[in-house]
Structure formats: C-alpha cells, structure tokens
Write an enzyme that holds these catalytic residues in place. Structure first.
Site, PDB file in Angstrom:
ATOM      1  N   LYS A  51     -25.758  21.090   5.497  1.00  0.00           N
ATOM      2  CA  LYS A  51     -26.034  22.506   5.570  1.00  0.00           C
ATOM      3  C   LYS A  51     -24.883  23.291   6.205  1.00  0.00           C
ATOM      4  O   LYS A  51     -24.767  24.491   6.013  1.00  0.00           O
ATOM      5  CB  LYS A  51     -27.283  22.724   6.441  1.00  0.00           C
ATOM      6  CG  LYS A  51     -28.564  22.196   5.912  1.00  0.00           C
ATOM      7  CD  LYS A  51     -29.651  22.543   6.955  1.00  0.00           C
ATOM      8  CE  LYS A  51     -30.942  21.831   6.635  1.00  0.00           C
ATOM      9  NZ  LYS A  51     -31.942  22.075   7.700  1.00  0.00           N
ATOM     10  N   GLU A 107     -15.879  22.620   3.372  1.00  0.00           N
ATOM     11  CA  GLU A 107     -16.555  21.899   4.465  1.00  0.00           C
ATOM     12  C   GLU A 107     -16.475  22.709   5.754  1.00  0.00           C
ATOM     13  O   GLU A 107     -15.547  23.498   5.949  1.00  0.00           O
ATOM     14  CB  GLU A 107     -15.890  20.506   4.609  1.00  0.00           C
ATOM     15  CG  GLU A 107     -16.407  19.640   5.718  1.00  0.00           C
ATOM     16  CD  GLU A 107     -17.876  19.237   5.605  1.00  0.00           C
ATOM     17  OE1 GLU A 107     -18.724  20.128   5.414  1.00  0.00           O
ATOM     18  OE2 GLU A 107     -18.172  18.042   5.762  1.00  0.00           O
ATOM     19  N   ASP A 111     -14.408  15.766  11.346  1.00  0.00           N
ATOM     20  CA  ASP A 111     -14.482  15.153  12.666  1.00  0.00           C
ATOM     21  C   ASP A 111     -13.923  13.726  12.553  1.00  0.00           C
ATOM     22  O   ASP A 111     -12.709  13.531  12.589  1.00  0.00           O
ATOM     23  CB  ASP A 111     -15.957  15.200  13.088  1.00  0.00           C
ATOM     24  CG  ASP A 111     -16.222  14.707  14.486  1.00  0.00           C
ATOM     25  OD1 ASP A 111     -15.356  14.883  15.352  1.00  0.00           O
ATOM     26  OD2 ASP A 111     -17.309  14.151  14.727  1.00  0.00           O
TER      27      ASP A 111
HETATM   28  P1  5GP Z   1     -17.346  13.422  10.010  1.00  0.00           P
HETATM   29  O1  5GP Z   1     -17.879  12.607   8.892  1.00  0.00           O
HETATM   30  O2  5GP Z   1     -15.997  14.020   9.737  1.00  0.00           O
HETATM   31  O3  5GP Z   1     -17.401  12.683  11.319  1.00  0.00           O
HETATM   32  O4  5GP Z   1     -18.363  14.593  10.297  1.00  0.00           O
HETATM   33  C1  5GP Z   1     -18.542  15.630   9.462  1.00  0.00           C
HETATM   34  C2  5GP Z   1     -19.868  16.288   9.751  1.00  0.00           C
HETATM   35  O5  5GP Z   1     -20.364  16.025  11.079  1.00  0.00           O
HETATM   36  C3  5GP Z   1     -19.692  17.771   9.675  1.00  0.00           C
HETATM   37  O6  5GP Z   1     -19.866  18.233   8.374  1.00  0.00           O
HETATM   38  C4  5GP Z   1     -20.763  18.266  10.621  1.00  0.00           C
HETATM   39  O7  5GP Z   1     -21.981  18.378   9.955  1.00  0.00           O
HETATM   40  C5  5GP Z   1     -20.871  17.186  11.683  1.00  0.00           C
HETATM   41  N1  5GP Z   1     -20.056  17.525  12.857  1.00  0.00           N
HETATM   42  C6  5GP Z   1     -18.892  16.987  13.252  1.00  0.00           C
HETATM   43  N2  5GP Z   1     -18.431  17.561  14.371  1.00  0.00           N
HETATM   44  C7  5GP Z   1     -19.345  18.497  14.696  1.00  0.00           C
HETATM   45  C8  5GP Z   1     -19.425  19.462  15.764  1.00  0.00           C
HETATM   46  O8  5GP Z   1     -18.573  19.598  16.653  1.00  0.00           O
HETATM   47  N3  5GP Z   1     -20.520  20.282  15.720  1.00  0.00           N
HETATM   48  C9  5GP Z   1     -21.490  20.192  14.787  1.00  0.00           C
HETATM   49  N4  5GP Z   1     -22.501  21.046  14.875  1.00  0.00           N
HETATM   50  N5  5GP Z   1     -21.446  19.303  13.771  1.00  0.00           N
HETATM   51  C10 5GP Z   1     -20.372  18.480  13.740  1.00  0.00           C
END
Ligand code: 5GP
Length: 184
Positions: A51, A107, A111
């Site tokens: 979302k 996106e 992270d």
């Molecule tokens: P990744 O797969 O890159 O670790 O994470 C991507 C997803 O994790 C993002 O689309 C988001 O939904 C969530 N996410 C990562 N870091 C944060 C953050 O600092 N705050 C929030 N609310 N969601 C995060």
C-alpha cells in the site's frame, strides 16, 4: 506492535519531520520531467507497489506528461511493526500482459532491497519493453541484497519512517510529510 489508543499517543509517535511536504513536491516535479525526458513521448505503465506507494503514485502520475497508464501490485514484507520479516510475498499481482509496455515501478522506500529485487526479477520474466524503478526514499545503509533503483528522490538514514503513504500499524499514511517514527 503497540496499539495506538489516543490522539496524544498518536502525536507523540511523530518524532520529527525528515522530508517536508514542499521538498516532496519539488522533488516530484523534477522527477516527472526526468521521466518525460527518459521516455521522450513513449507511453509508460506506472506500477505502484501497495500500500505504501499509493500517495507517491498519485503525485508522480500527475507530474509526467508522457501517455501513462497505472497498475497496482501488492507485496508484503513488514509483518511486525518496524521489523522486517525478510520474507516477501506478492499478495496481489498485475492483471495485464506487460510485454508491450515500458514499465516503471513506483515504490515508496527501498530498505533491505528484497521486495524490489524479487518484483523486478518477476516482472523481467514477463518481457516488458523496458523496466525501471523509481523510489521516493532510499535507505542504502540497510541493504542486504544488491539492488539499485534507477531513480531515488531522497536518501535517508536508517530510521523507521512514516507518512506520505508509509505506515506504522496502518496509521500515519495520510501525513503529508515523511517523519521519523518514535519507538517508545
Ligand atoms: P525492503 O524489501 O526493501 O526491505 O522493504 C521494502 C518495504 O518495506 C517498503 O515498501 C515498505 O513497505 C517497508 N519499509 C521499509 N522501510 C520502512 C520504513 O522506514 N517505514 C515504513 N513504514 N515501511 C518501511
């Protein structure tokens, strides 16, 4: 995951603003022009990852002038508050053939990089004309897989952030700015 019980509790969790509404607005106007230049009149398909990216998609699609369609996918990676499960699950897929599209994934934040690495790999198997990734936020210090977005509007330090689509326990998505979340 702590439940929010009152407006005081809600407000206390907004620690400090990291990216203001005005900074977001200006960065999106600039990104829109860059996307226009990149595609030079060719139609694009903006794919938003729900979302968190729904607010960013709403603004970026109005900042581009090339013909554009929008589509949505849903991927879940954060199952418990601010801690990543390291487990990416596609819970809603595209319902169209993308072979004749220049696809731009929109996106909210990169992270660990796992979500986008998986989604990019999946969409590449469907042979789009081209595939690029635009992210509002990038937290490069958290990366655990090799992934780089083609365009990142803001690079931020390793804080859990909320607002402008990003949530904590489904709250705060409606904040017009990006803020650091206050862990109690
Ligand atoms: P990744 O797969 O890159 O670790 O994470 C991507 C997803 O994790 C993002 O689309 C988001 O939904 C969530 N996410 C990562 N870091 C944060 C953050 O600092 N705050 C929030 N609310 N969601 C995060």
């Amino acid at each position: 995951m702590k439940k929010i019980n009152s407006i005081d509790d809600y407000t206390k969790r907004i620690k400090r603003v990291l990216v203001t509404e005005e900074e977001i607005k200006q960065a999106i106007a600039k990104a829109g022009k860059e996307i226009d230049a990149m595609y030079d009149g060719r139609p694009i398909l903006l794919v938003s990852i729900l979302k968190g990216a729904f607010v960013f998609l709403a603004d970026i699609c109005r900042a581009v002038s090339v013909p554009c369609e929008v589509a949505f996918m849903c991927a879940k990676s954060y199952y418990d508050g601010t801690v990543s499960s390291g487990n990416v699950k596609i819970t809603m897929d595209l319902n169209q053939d993308i072979t004749n599209y220049h696809v731009v994934i929109v996106e909210d934040i990169v992270d660990t990089g796992r979500t986008l690495k998986d989604i990019v790999a999946l969409l590449k198997t469907r042979n789009p004309l081209s595939l690029k990734v635009v992210t509002l936020l990038d937290k490069p210090s958290r990366r655990v897989v090799d992934f780089h977005a083609d365009m990142a509007l803001f690079t931020i330090p390793d804080h859990f952030v909320i607002g402008y689509g990003l949530d904590y326990n489904e709250y705060f998505r409606n904040l017009p700015y990006i803020a650091e979340y206050c862990e109690e």
